[in-house]
Scaffold this motif. Structure first.
Motif, PDB file in Angstrom:
ATOM      1  N   VAL A 143       0.838  -1.206   0.000  1.00 40.43           N
ATOM      2  CA  VAL A 143       0.000   0.000   0.000  1.00 40.43           C
ATOM      3  C   VAL A 143       0.871   1.253   0.000  1.00 40.43           C
ATOM      4  O   VAL A 143       0.632   2.194  -0.768  1.00 40.43           O
ATOM      5  N   LYS A 144       1.902   1.256   0.813  1.00 44.29           N
ATOM      6  CA  LYS A 144       2.756   2.437   0.919  1.00 44.29           C
ATOM      7  C   LYS A 144       3.459   2.746  -0.398  1.00 44.29           C
ATOM      8  O   LYS A 144       3.603   3.914  -0.775  1.00 44.29           O
ATOM      9  N   TYR A 145       3.903   1.711  -1.099  1.00 39.96           N
ATOM     10  CA  TYR A 145       4.668   1.907  -2.335  1.00 39.96           C
ATOM     11  C   TYR A 145       3.847   1.540  -3.569  1.00 39.96           C
ATOM     12  O   TYR A 145       4.364   0.982  -4.533  1.00 39.96           O
ATOM     13  N   ASP A 146       2.577   1.915  -3.517  1.00 43.04           N
ATOM     14  CA  ASP A 146       1.663   1.631  -4.622  1.00 43.04           C
ATOM     15  C   ASP A 146       1.954   2.558  -5.807  1.00 43.04           C
ATOM     16  O   ASP A 146       2.181   3.759  -5.622  1.00 43.04           O
ATOM     17  N   PHE A 147       1.952   1.985  -7.029  1.00 47.06           N
ATOM     18  CA  PHE A 147       2.160   2.773  -8.239  1.00 47.06           C
ATOM     19  C   PHE A 147       0.897   2.866  -9.096  1.00 47.06           C
ATOM     20  O   PHE A 147       0.932   3.469 -10.168  1.00 47.06           O
ATOM     21  N   SER A 148      -0.200   2.273  -8.644  1.00 46.10           N
ATOM     22  CA  SER A 148      -1.415   2.265  -9.456  1.00 46.10           C
ATOM     23  C   SER A 148      -1.986   3.676  -9.585  1.00 46.10           C
ATOM     24  O   SER A 148      -1.758   4.547  -8.739  1.00 46.10           O
ATOM     25  N   LYS A 149      -2.722   3.895 -10.664  1.00 42.97           N
ATOM     26  CA  LYS A 149      -3.383   5.175 -10.948  1.00 42.97           C
ATOM     27  C   LYS A 149      -2.401   6.341 -10.931  1.00 42.97           C
ATOM     28  O   LYS A 149      -2.722   7.443 -10.486  1.00 42.97           O
ATOM     29  N   GLY A 150      -1.180   6.078 -11.390  1.00 34.17           N
ATOM     30  CA  GLY A 150      -0.200   7.156 -11.511  1.00 34.17           C
ATOM     31  C   GLY A 150       0.456   7.583 -10.218  1.00 34.17           C
ATOM     32  O   GLY A 150       1.180   8.587 -10.191  1.00 34.17           O
ATOM     33  N   GLN A 151       0.226   6.845  -9.134  1.00 32.76           N
ATOM     34  CA  GLN A 151       0.795   7.236  -7.842  1.00 32.76           C
ATOM     35  C   GLN A 151       2.318   7.098  -7.832  1.00 32.76           C
ATOM     36  O   GLN A 151       2.884   6.225  -8.491  1.00 32.76           O
ATOM     37  N   CYS A 152       2.968   7.936  -7.069  1.00 33.69           N
ATOM     38  CA  CYS A 152       4.407   7.809  -6.821  1.00 33.69           C
ATOM     39  C   CYS A 152       4.755   8.714  -5.644  1.00 33.69           C
ATOM     40  O   CYS A 152       3.950   9.539  -5.208  1.00 33.69           O
ATOM     41  N   ARG A 153       5.944   8.572  -5.136  1.00 33.71           N
ATOM     42  CA  ARG A 153       6.383   9.374  -4.006  1.00 33.71           C
ATOM     43  C   ARG A 153       7.214  10.567  -4.458  1.00 33.71           C
ATOM     44  O   ARG A 153       7.297  11.583  -3.766  1.00 33.71           O
ATOM     45  N   ARG A 154       7.799  10.423  -5.635  1.00 33.11           N
ATOM     46  CA  ARG A 154       8.653  11.494  -6.145  1.00 33.11           C
ATOM     47  C   ARG A 154       8.966  11.207  -7.608  1.00 33.11           C
ATOM     48  O   ARG A 154       8.950  10.056  -8.037  1.00 33.11           O
ATOM     49  N   ARG A 155       9.242  12.252  -8.371  1.00 31.95           N
ATOM     50  CA  ARG A 155       9.696  12.113  -9.754  1.00 31.95           C
ATOM     51  C   ARG A 155      11.145  12.583  -9.839  1.00 31.95           C
ATOM     52  O   ARG A 155      11.465  13.681  -9.389  1.00 31.95           O
ATOM     53  N   MET A 156      12.000  11.729 -10.383  1.00 32.90           N
ATOM     54  CA  MET A 156      13.397  12.115 -10.565  1.00 32.90           C
ATOM     55  C   MET A 156      14.033  11.215 -11.617  1.00 32.90           C
ATOM     56  O   MET A 156      13.516  10.151 -11.959  1.00 32.90           O
ATOM     57  N   THR A 157      15.167  11.646 -12.129  1.00 32.61           N
ATOM     58  CA  THR A 157      15.889  10.881 -13.138  1.00 32.61           C
ATOM     59  C   THR A 157      16.754   9.817 -12.465  1.00 32.61           C
ATOM     60  O   THR A 157      16.973   9.852 -11.246  1.00 32.61           O
ATOM     61  N   LEU A 158      17.269   8.895 -13.269  1.00 32.56           N
ATOM     62  CA  LEU A 158      18.199   7.908 -12.727  1.00 32.56           C
ATOM     63  C   LEU A 158      19.441   8.591 -12.161  1.00 32.56           C
ATOM     64  O   LEU A 158      19.961   8.171 -11.115  1.00 32.56           O
ATOM     65  N   THR A 159      19.912   9.638 -12.838  1.00 30.30           N
ATOM     66  CA  THR A 159      21.086  10.359 -12.346  1.00 30.30           C
ATOM     67  C   THR A 159      20.842  10.911 -10.953  1.00 30.30           C
ATOM     68  O   THR A 159      21.701  10.806 -10.061  1.00 30.30           O
TER      69      THR A 159
END
Length: 381
Positions: A143-159
């Protein structure tokens, strides 16, 4: 059937009009119907013939692929020191000999030593893993690390992600005290040196990227940064939760600490699983492997399934190294385990305290591979 006015008589039956067809016209209609039925049967027979031809063509393609596989196998038999693995029916040399992988002056037996002399830090890490990894904890992390419906905790690049991991040291690792990014480069460069596909090289670089969970985790959840932090839900060998923990895990004396082992529904060989339910039905102790797999899938990477399996199951040593859980696996899972085992040689035997690699020099090559496999730009984490 076309009906002409001259062939039809109109009559009234109890206030309703009906059509009565003359005898010649009825004969004509039967003849036309027979003709239409014959045409329909011809169409069906033609379609069946086409289907048989397509099936025969497909069988021919399969036979051709199997012939190429047999040819590759014959080549492998001529060179016993090499082992050929088929990737989409194209064979290449996997070179499993660990002497081509290691850079450290260590024997194989000197890696992964877990005994009474293992550092207290590592022993405590595994005690905490056994104590805290339960079905309930797994479901909470889902539940905490759910990615459904576009959810995320942060957006960043691999770098940016690698920058965050620059100083991360794995508290569960008895073989390496270097920042995790150095280990990732050691793994990737060895895979690259041995000439494996570029997607596998990229997997070497990103397979531990899930340890970035420390950015959103807590001490209570075992997701802290730093070698002295609580990392029992970030690294370490994973086992299946929801069934009996096998004695083949490291430090099996800690197994009885697991709360689920007191639950008769979860402490048997099958536990909450059906026999031969398959690899993907199993819930392994939540850690960087599972998070990284879900992150990569959520970002629609085009890394092949074999590569995603390497990411998801590389810490499952009781399974791919000791042969546990065979009663829960399906026959088709065996080939998947072979890929994981091959990758694991690079993950383990490249660890070298003296082999310091320069991220600034090497990362540009791997970032190009990331672009190729759908991991360029900002990603969802």
């Amino acid at each position: 059937v076309k009906v002409t006015p001259t062939s039809v008589n109109l009559r009234v039956i109890k206030g309703r009009r009906s059509l009565t067809t003359s005898q010649p016209q009825a004969t004509a209609r039967r003849s036309e119907s027979t003709h239409l039925l014959t045409r329909a049967l011809n169409v069906v027979m033609s379609a069946m013939a086409s289907t048989r031809a397509a099936d025969e063509d497909l069988e021919g393609q399969r036979a051709s692929k199997l012939a190429r596989f047999d040819e590759a196998s014959s080549s492998a038999a001529e060179t016993p020191e090499s082992r050929f693995v088929v990737e989409n029916y194209h064979a290449y040399d996997m070179k499993p000999d660990t002497t081509s992988v290691k850079t450290a002056d260590k024997d194989d037996e000197e890696f992964r030593v877990y005994d009474e002399e293992t550092s207290p830090r590592v022993r405590e890490h595994y005690r905490q893993m056994r104590l805290n990894h339960t079905v309930e904890f797994y479901e909470r992390m889902e539940v905490k690390y759910d990615f459904s419906k576009g959810q995320c905790r942060r957006r960043m690049t691999l770098t940016q992600a690698f920058k965050e991991l620059e100083d991360y040291v794995d508290a569960s690792d008895p073989d390496l005290d270097l920042p995790n990014l150095v280990h990732l480069l050691q793994t990737a460069e060895a895979i690259r040196k041995d000439g494996h596909p570029d997607w596998m090289q990229l997997v070497g670089l990103v397979h531990d990227i899930g340890k970035i969970m420390f950015l959103w985790g807590s001490r209570e959840e075992g997701q802290e940064s730093g070698a002295d932090g609580q990392q029992w839900s970030l690294g370490g060998d994973t086992f299946v939760v929801g069934c009996q923990i096998p004695d083949s895990v490291v430090f099996p004396q800690f197994n009885d600490l697991n709360p689920d082992m007191a639950n008769p529904k979860l402490n048997t060989a099958n536990g909450m699983y059906e026999e031969h339910c398959g690899l993907d039905a199993l819930k392994f102790a939540w850690g960087h492997d599972e998070y990284a797999y879900r992150m990569l899938a959520a970002n629609d990477t085009t890394i092949p399934q074999a590569g995603l399996d390497m990411v998801r199951y590389h810490s499952a040593y009781p399974m791919h190294d000791k042969g546990a859980y065979k009663h829960l696996l399906r026959p088709e899972d065996e080939e998947r385990l072979e890929w994981i085992t091959i990758f694991n040689k690079y993950d383990l035997y490249t660890k070298d305290q003296e082999n310091m690699l320069d991220p600034k020099e090497l990362l540009p090559y791997y970032l190009e591979l990331a672009d190729k496999y759908g991991l360029g730009g900002e990603l969802r984490w």
